[in-house]
Design a protein around this motif. Structure first.
Motif, short mmCIF file in Angstrom:
data_model
loop_
_atom_site.label_atom_id
_atom_site.label_comp_id
_atom_site.label_asym_id
_atom_site.label_seq_id
_atom_site.Cartn_x
_atom_site.Cartn_y
_atom_site.Cartn_z
N ARG A 168 39.60 -5.71 20.67
CA ARG A 168 39.23 -6.47 21.86
C ARG A 168 39.80 -5.80 23.11
N GLY A 169 39.08 -5.93 24.21
CA GLY A 169 39.60 -5.37 25.45
C GLY A 169 38.84 -5.90 26.66
N LEU A 170 39.57 -6.07 27.76
CA LEU A 170 38.98 -6.51 29.02
C LEU A 170 39.16 -5.39 30.03
N PHE A 171 38.04 -4.79 30.47
CA PHE A 171 38.06 -3.62 31.34
C PHE A 171 37.41 -3.94 32.69
N HIS A 172 37.77 -3.17 33.69
CA HIS A 172 37.12 -3.26 35.00
C HIS A 172 36.44 -1.93 35.32
N ALA A 173 35.18 -1.98 35.67
CA ALA A 173 34.45 -0.77 36.04
C ALA A 173 35.05 -0.16 37.30
N ASP A 174 34.92 1.17 37.43
CA ASP A 174 35.46 1.83 38.62
C ASP A 174 34.53 1.63 39.81
N ASP A 175 34.80 2.34 40.90
CA ASP A 175 34.03 2.16 42.13
C ASP A 175 32.57 2.57 42.00
N GLU A 176 32.26 3.34 40.96
CA GLU A 176 30.88 3.75 40.74
C GLU A 176 30.26 2.99 39.57
N GLY A 177 30.89 1.89 39.16
CA GLY A 177 30.35 1.06 38.10
C GLY A 177 30.53 1.63 36.71
N ARG A 178 31.36 2.65 36.57
CA ARG A 178 31.54 3.32 35.28
C ARG A 178 32.68 2.67 34.48
N PHE A 179 32.53 2.69 33.16
CA PHE A 179 33.61 2.25 32.28
C PHE A 179 33.65 3.15 31.06
N ARG A 180 34.80 3.19 30.41
CA ARG A 180 34.96 3.99 29.19
C ARG A 180 36.10 3.39 28.38
N LEU A 181 36.00 3.53 27.10
CA LEU A 181 37.03 3.02 26.21
C LEU A 181 37.00 3.78 24.90
N ARG A 182 38.10 3.72 24.18
CA ARG A 182 38.17 4.30 22.85
C ARG A 182 38.24 3.19 21.81
N THR A 183 37.68 3.46 20.65
CA THR A 183 37.67 2.48 19.58
C THR A 183 37.41 3.20 18.26
N VAL A 184 37.01 2.45 17.24
CA VAL A 184 36.52 3.03 15.99
C VAL A 184 35.11 2.52 15.79
N VAL A 185 34.32 3.28 15.03
CA VAL A 185 32.95 2.85 14.77
C VAL A 185 32.99 1.58 13.92
N PRO A 186 32.38 0.49 14.40
CA PRO A 186 32.40 -0.75 13.62
C PRO A 186 31.49 -0.65 12.41
N SER A 187 31.68 -1.56 11.48
CA SER A 187 30.87 -1.59 10.26
C SER A 187 29.88 -2.74 10.32
N HIS A 188 28.82 -2.64 9.51
CA HIS A 188 28.01 -3.83 9.26
C HIS A 188 28.87 -4.79 8.44
N TYR A 189 28.53 -6.07 8.46
CA TYR A 189 29.37 -7.04 7.74
C TYR A 189 28.58 -8.32 7.50
N PRO A 190 29.03 -9.12 6.53
CA PRO A 190 28.40 -10.42 6.32
C PRO A 190 29.00 -11.45 7.25
N ILE A 191 28.19 -12.34 7.78
CA ILE A 191 28.74 -13.49 8.49
C ILE A 191 29.49 -14.35 7.47
N PRO A 192 30.40 -15.22 7.90
CA PRO A 192 31.15 -16.03 6.94
C PRO A 192 30.22 -16.88 6.06
N THR A 193 30.43 -16.81 4.77
CA THR A 193 29.57 -17.53 3.83
C THR A 193 30.35 -18.56 3.01
N ASP A 194 31.60 -18.82 3.41
CA ASP A 194 32.42 -19.76 2.65
C ASP A 194 32.27 -21.20 3.11
N GLY A 195 31.31 -21.45 4.00
CA GLY A 195 31.09 -22.79 4.53
C GLY A 195 29.66 -23.26 4.32
N PRO A 196 29.29 -24.35 4.97
CA PRO A 196 27.94 -24.90 4.80
C PRO A 196 26.82 -23.97 5.23
N VAL A 197 27.05 -23.14 6.25
CA VAL A 197 26.01 -22.19 6.67
C VAL A 197 25.77 -21.16 5.57
#
Length: 288
Positions: A168-197
């Motif tokens: 998670r991260g909260l960023f502010h764009a620079d004066d030219e509206g640009r933003f950049r961040l580092r992370t890891v490539v996320p995975s596909h995943y199942p939504i929670p299935t342990d409940g009524p849904v």
């Protein structure tokens, strides 16, 4: 007037006649009319109706500070995306569902910082620009991002493994509206299935999977808030998202790079993936 199958709807609608707020009365009337029509069409038994009430009760009981089962129900029924689509603006970046895991405040970070605090996935650099539909930069726009890790889990799902705020991260764009961040490539995943849904999906023989994505909320004074996703182009389930949120304009290539100079500039190791996400905000009050 006796309350029976033929008079029931009129009796309930009449009870809302003194509702002072016109929009509230419109909603109460419409919900009542459609619900009564549904009951008359399906003609549920008493046991079936009690089962329906029990299902909604169970959905409510699954909601807490880190889990929103009602949002999940809205998502898998396509209602969340329907509302987003109806309220979207064709001139801006497409909106998508909020999802059930925006339950923790994202930590403030500087441009270029990493939102990954574990360091076990494939390094990834995200760059982007925030502009209005004509391409004019929106300086200082706030970009709130959150994602799962490379194993498909959010920080709130495995607090014993991921520190709070990971992904998670909260960023502010620079004066030219640009933003950049580092992370890891996320995975596909199942939504929670342990409940009524989850039981609903199982009963209807639907899979629970979402394609890999990064959540994004963008806000700026004078502009409509945008809630959207950035989807990984080569992810499984890109054509069958369990919550119907994929829009082609939001699918981005996460291109592998072996450029040592670029890796050093961004502070990542080789090889890394890079994706660019241009975001167009619509000014407040703009008509679709």
């Amino acid at each position: 007037m006796d309350f029976d199958e033929h008079t029931a709807l009129d009796a309930v609608l009449a009870s809302f006649a003194d509702t002072p707020d016109p929009r509230q009365r419109q909603i109460l009337d419409a919900v009542t009319r459609h619900l009564h029509a549904l009951v008359r069409e399906l003609r549920p038994t008493t046991d079936e109706w009690e089962s329906a009430v029990g299902f909604l009760t169970a959905v409510g009981r699954m909601c807490d500070d880190t889990r929103q089962e009602f949002v999940l129900l809205s998502d898998v029924l396509g209602v969340s995306m329907l509302v987003e689509t109806m309220n979207g603006d064709a001139h801006g970046t497409a909106g998508t569902v909020l999802g059930p895991f925006h339950m923790t405040e994202s930590p403030r970070r500087e441009l270029g910082d990493s939102i990954d605090e574990v360091g076990t996935g494939t390094p990834c650099v995200i760059t982007g620009t925030v502009t209005d539909p004509d391409g004019t930069p929106v300086p200082g726009a706030v970009i709130d991002v959150w994602q799962c890790d490379e194993n498909g889990f959010y920080d709130v799902q495995r607090p014993d493994i991921q520190p709070p705020g990971n992904g998670r991260g909260l960023f502010h764009a620079d004066d030219e509206g640009r933003f950049r961040l580092r992370t890891v490539v996320p995975s596909h995943y199942p939504i929670p299935t342990d409940g009524p849904v989850g039981r609903l999906l199982e009963a209807s023989r639907r899979h629970p999977y979402r394609p890999a994505h990064i959540h994004v909320i963008v806000t700026a004074p004078g502009f409509q808030s945008l809630t959207t996703h950035m989807f990984v182009a080569d992810s499984p389930y890109i054509d069958s998202d369990a919550v119907f949120a994929v829009k082609q304009d939001l699918v981005r290539d996460f291109t592998e790079s072996t450029d040592a100079a670029e890796a050093e500039r961004h502070g990542v190791t080789l090889p890394f993936r890079h994706a660019h996400f241009p975001i167009h905000l619509v000014r407040s009050g703009n008509a679709s």
